[in-house]
Scaffold this active site. Structure first.
Site, PDB file in Angstrom:
ATOM      1  N   GLY A  19      -5.159 -10.061   2.338  1.00 18.92           N
ATOM      2  CA  GLY A  19      -5.209 -11.583   2.807  1.00 18.92           C
ATOM      3  C   GLY A  19      -3.906 -11.662   3.472  1.00 18.92           C
ATOM      4  O   GLY A  19      -4.280 -12.278   4.477  1.00 18.92           O
ATOM      5  N   GLY A  77       2.000  -4.445   0.731  1.00 16.75           N
ATOM      6  CA  GLY A  77       1.192  -3.456   0.065  1.00 16.75           C
ATOM      7  C   GLY A  77       1.622  -3.624  -1.240  1.00 16.75           C
ATOM      8  O   GLY A  77       2.751  -3.432  -2.031  1.00 16.75           O
ATOM      9  N   GLY A  78       0.292  -3.282  -2.192  1.00 19.50           N
ATOM     10  CA  GLY A  78       0.430  -3.181  -3.740  1.00 19.50           C
ATOM     11  C   GLY A  78      -0.498  -3.845  -4.504  1.00 19.50           C
ATOM     12  O   GLY A  78      -1.118  -4.753  -3.863  1.00 19.50           O
ATOM     13  N   VAL A  79      -0.329  -4.062  -5.704  1.00 25.84           N
ATOM     14  CA  VAL A  79      -1.285  -4.791  -6.698  1.00 25.84           C
ATOM     15  C   VAL A  79      -0.734  -6.149  -6.681  1.00 25.84           C
ATOM     16  O   VAL A  79       0.621  -6.308  -6.665  1.00 25.84           O
ATOM     17  CB  VAL A  79      -1.128  -4.226  -8.087  1.00 25.84           C
ATOM     18  CG1 VAL A  79      -1.924  -5.201  -9.037  1.00 25.84           C
ATOM     19  CG2 VAL A  79      -1.614  -2.861  -8.248  1.00 25.84           C
ATOM     20  N   SER A 116       7.441 -11.850  -5.449  1.00 26.41           N
ATOM     21  CA  SER A 116       6.700 -12.927  -5.939  1.00 26.41           C
ATOM     22  C   SER A 116       7.321 -13.998  -7.031  1.00 26.41           C
ATOM     23  O   SER A 116       8.342 -13.715  -7.721  1.00 26.41           O
ATOM     24  CB  SER A 116       5.315 -12.386  -6.890  1.00 26.41           C
ATOM     25  OG  SER A 116       4.615 -13.336  -7.476  1.00 26.41           O
ATOM     26  N   TYR A 141       2.974  -7.614 -13.500  1.00 26.83           N
ATOM     27  CA  TYR A 141       2.982  -7.753 -12.235  1.00 26.83           C
ATOM     28  C   TYR A 141       4.411  -8.432 -11.947  1.00 26.83           C
ATOM     29  O   TYR A 141       5.216  -7.793 -10.926  1.00 26.83           O
ATOM     30  CB  TYR A 141       2.086  -8.666 -11.881  1.00 26.83           C
ATOM     31  CG  TYR A 141       2.051  -9.180 -10.438  1.00 26.83           C
ATOM     32  CD1 TYR A 141       1.992  -8.226  -9.318  1.00 26.83           C
ATOM     33  CD2 TYR A 141       2.078 -10.488 -10.191  1.00 26.83           C
ATOM     34  CE1 TYR A 141       2.045  -8.909  -7.781  1.00 26.83           C
ATOM     35  CE2 TYR A 141       2.174 -10.994  -8.925  1.00 26.83           C
ATOM     36  CZ  TYR A 141       2.261 -10.212  -7.887  1.00 26.83           C
ATOM     37  OH  TYR A 141       2.396 -10.989  -6.469  1.00 26.83           O
TER      38      TYR A 141
HETATM   39  P1  NAI Z   1      -3.693  -8.659  -1.585  1.00 26.15           P
HETATM   40  O1  NAI Z   1      -4.123  -7.925  -2.719  1.00 26.15           O
HETATM   41  O2  NAI Z   1      -4.664  -9.392  -0.611  1.00 26.15           O
HETATM   42  O3  NAI Z   1      -3.201  -7.363  -0.477  1.00 26.15           O
HETATM   43  C1  NAI Z   1      -2.417  -6.205  -1.052  1.00 26.15           C
HETATM   44  C2  NAI Z   1      -2.881  -5.108  -0.191  1.00 26.15           C
HETATM   45  O4  NAI Z   1      -2.166  -4.167  -0.907  1.00 26.15           O
HETATM   46  C3  NAI Z   1      -4.419  -4.822  -0.354  1.00 26.15           C
HETATM   47  O5  NAI Z   1      -5.121  -4.759   0.980  1.00 26.15           O
HETATM   48  C4  NAI Z   1      -4.479  -3.459  -1.152  1.00 26.15           C
HETATM   49  O6  NAI Z   1      -5.554  -2.666  -0.453  1.00 26.15           O
HETATM   50  C5  NAI Z   1      -3.068  -2.781  -0.806  1.00 26.15           C
HETATM   51  N1  NAI Z   1      -2.674  -1.927  -1.688  1.00 26.15           N
HETATM   52  C6  NAI Z   1      -3.020  -2.358  -3.220  1.00 26.15           C
HETATM   53  N2  NAI Z   1      -2.710  -0.972  -3.774  1.00 26.15           N
HETATM   54  C7  NAI Z   1      -2.116  -0.109  -2.737  1.00 26.15           C
HETATM   55  C8  NAI Z   1      -1.681   1.111  -3.252  1.00 26.15           C
HETATM   56  N3  NAI Z   1      -1.483   1.827  -4.007  1.00 26.15           N
HETATM   57  N4  NAI Z   1      -1.371   1.922  -1.735  1.00 26.15           N
HETATM   58  C9  NAI Z   1      -1.465   1.271  -0.678  1.00 26.15           C
HETATM   59  N5  NAI Z   1      -1.808  -0.017  -0.418  1.00 26.15           N
HETATM   60  C10 NAI Z   1      -2.499  -0.766  -1.629  1.00 26.15           C
HETATM   61  O7  NAI Z   1      -2.540  -9.549  -1.604  1.00 26.15           O
HETATM   62  P2  NAI Z   1      -1.826 -10.599  -0.534  1.00 26.15           P
HETATM   63  O8  NAI Z   1      -2.230 -11.939  -1.145  1.00 26.15           O
HETATM   64  O9  NAI Z   1      -1.913 -10.280   0.733  1.00 26.15           O
HETATM   65  O10 NAI Z   1      -0.271 -10.375  -0.917  1.00 26.15           O
HETATM   66  C11 NAI Z   1       0.338  -9.567  -0.115  1.00 26.15           C
HETATM   67  C12 NAI Z   1       1.819  -9.279  -0.918  1.00 26.15           C
HETATM   68  O11 NAI Z   1       2.439 -10.617  -1.200  1.00 26.15           O
HETATM   69  C13 NAI Z   1       1.624  -8.703  -2.350  1.00 26.15           C
HETATM   70  O12 NAI Z   1       2.549  -7.538  -2.455  1.00 26.15           O
HETATM   71  C14 NAI Z   1       1.700  -9.632  -3.190  1.00 26.15           C
HETATM   72  O13 NAI Z   1       2.131  -9.231  -4.643  1.00 26.15           O
HETATM   73  C15 NAI Z   1       2.670 -10.700  -2.563  1.00 26.15           C
HETATM   74  N6  NAI Z   1       2.338 -12.209  -2.966  1.00 26.15           N
HETATM   75  C16 NAI Z   1       1.479 -12.706  -2.439  1.00 26.15           C
HETATM   76  C17 NAI Z   1       1.469 -14.230  -2.787  1.00 26.15           C
HETATM   77  C18 NAI Z   1       0.375 -15.010  -2.373  1.00 26.15           C
HETATM   78  O14 NAI Z   1      -0.046 -15.991  -2.354  1.00 26.15           O
HETATM   79  N7  NAI Z   1      -0.686 -14.340  -1.570  1.00 26.15           N
HETATM   80  C19 NAI Z   1       2.222 -14.627  -3.457  1.00 26.15           C
HETATM   81  C20 NAI Z   1       3.376 -13.998  -4.071  1.00 26.15           C
HETATM   82  C21 NAI Z   1       3.508 -12.611  -3.926  1.00 26.15           C
HETATM   83  C1  15L Z   2       1.205 -14.026  -6.376  1.00 26.61           C
HETATM   84  O1  15L Z   2       2.060 -13.566  -6.638  1.00 26.61           O
HETATM   85  C2  15L Z   2      -0.112 -13.395  -6.145  1.00 26.61           C
HETATM   86  O2  15L Z   2      -0.095 -12.408  -5.193  1.00 26.61           O
HETATM   87  C3  15L Z   2      -1.167 -14.610  -5.631  1.00 26.61           C
HETATM   88  O3  15L Z   2      -2.513 -14.194  -5.649  1.00 26.61           O
HETATM   89  C4  15L Z   2      -1.069 -16.094  -6.236  1.00 26.61           C
HETATM   90  O4  15L Z   2      -1.411 -15.964  -7.470  1.00 26.61           O
HETATM   91  C5  15L Z   2       0.391 -16.361  -6.504  1.00 26.61           C
HETATM   92  O5  15L Z   2       1.250 -15.501  -6.932  1.00 26.61           O
HETATM   93  C6  15L Z   2       0.404 -17.862  -7.042  1.00 26.61           C
HETATM   94  O6  15L Z   2       1.528 -17.747  -7.992  1.00 26.61           O
HETATM   95  O7  15L Z   2      -0.207 -18.840  -6.790  1.00 26.61           O
END
Ligand code: NAI
Ligand code: 15L
Length: 271
Positions: A19, A77-79, A116, A141
């Protein structure tokens, strides 16, 4: 893009298919000659000036190759949510170790690490905390992100690799519920935060809370003032609609008591 806005020869963006990765991919490209994008999920074709490099974070050899020639990293990248331990271990613990080891070996000196708010999810919503308050993760997480923060501290103290640990709140197009009226980080403010962390002349090792300029805040960024992050957006224009569609939770619901929201009552998940 003006030529003088080019700052980096090659930036690496992990999690580029996710995302936030999809949001930052074109925006980061404007600040570098080459943007290397990586993920395990499909990344599409390379745009001009891009290198598409599929890679699993847990694959040590592939990670060593991925960092070659990279000046700085935005590590998304990551869970990204609460899950079973195995995938979290592979991506967020083993994977982040591979990232820093590869950075060390290739002389990459700056990483922006997507941490996070779930590192501190068990603080109460009536508390204001700063980067020196101890971690209180709200699940596996959050623990894995705390590991990444500690690992990056070690790689700074020992090897001088600078890191900004962005404790992102909730970064989505709009706040989705009442909690996100406080935790929301707009995509434009996310870009401001990432660019501030990438370009500040001396970053050191910093923990930065990632929220927009929302009416209420649980997070005090006094120890990251040197980064110069200035949010410009606010969740306030969304308040009326959010409150109309999401009823207030009972006061004794842990999701209403703690900063991590529903994460504090999610899991555990079986492997
Ligand atoms: P997302 O889940 O959409 O994107 C994470 C990406 O990491 C995915 O495309 C996935 O394929 C990849 N990934 C997962 N496991 C992998 C692996 N073993 N090897 C390589 N790639 C892998 O998450 P989003 O929302 O884009 O978040 C991005 C980062 O920001 C994450 O690390 C998340 O923990 C962190 N984050 C996001 C928040 C949010 O509100 N969107 C809030 C807090 C932290
Ligand atoms: C996170 O760390 C997650 O990646 C995101 O999907 C949301 O759940 C966010 O925290 C949140 O706390 O709203």
């Amino acid at each position: 893009m003006a030529a003088d806005s080019l700052r980096f020869s090659r930036l690496l963006l992990t999690g580029a298919a996710g995302g936030l990765g999809k949001v930052l991919r074109p925006r980061l490209k404007a600040h570098c000659e080459t943007l290397r994008v990586s993920d395990v999920a499909p990344l599409g074709d390379a745009a001009p000036g891009e290198e598409v490099r599929p890679c699993a974070l847990e694959d040590k050899a592939a990670m060593m190759d991925l960092l070659e020639g990279v000046q700085a990293v935005v590590h998304l990248g990551g869970v990204s949510t609460e899950a079973a331990f195995s995938p979290i271990l592979a991506a967020n613990i083993v994977g982040v170790y591979h990232l820093y080891e590869a950075a060390r070996r290739h002389g990459c000196k700056r990483i922006v690490f997507a941490s996070s708010n779930h590192v501190i999810g068990f603080y109460r919503q009536d508390q204001v905390i700063d980067a020196r308050d101890p971690a209180r993760p709200d699940g596996l997480y959050g623990i894995s992100k705390a590991f990444g923060e500690d690992l990056s501290r070690y790689y700074f103290d020992r090897f001088g690799i600078e890191t900004a640990c962005l404790r992102i709140g909730s970064s989505f197009p709009e706040p989705r519920d009442r909690r996100m009226l406080t935790t929301w980080l707009s995509y434009d403010d996310l870009e401001r935060l990432v660019m501030a962390a990438l370009t500040v002349p001396v970053l050191g090792h910093a923990i930065v809370f990632g929220a927009s300029d929302n009416r209420a805040s649980w997070w005090d960024n006094r120890y990251a003032a040197h980064i110069g992050y200035r949010p410009r957006d606010s969740a306030e224009p969304f308040r009326e609609a959010v409150e109309a569609r999401s009823p207030a939770l009972p006061h004794d619901d842990p999701a209403a008591l703690y900063q991590g929201g529903a994460f504090v009552r999610t899991g555990p998940f079986e492997d």
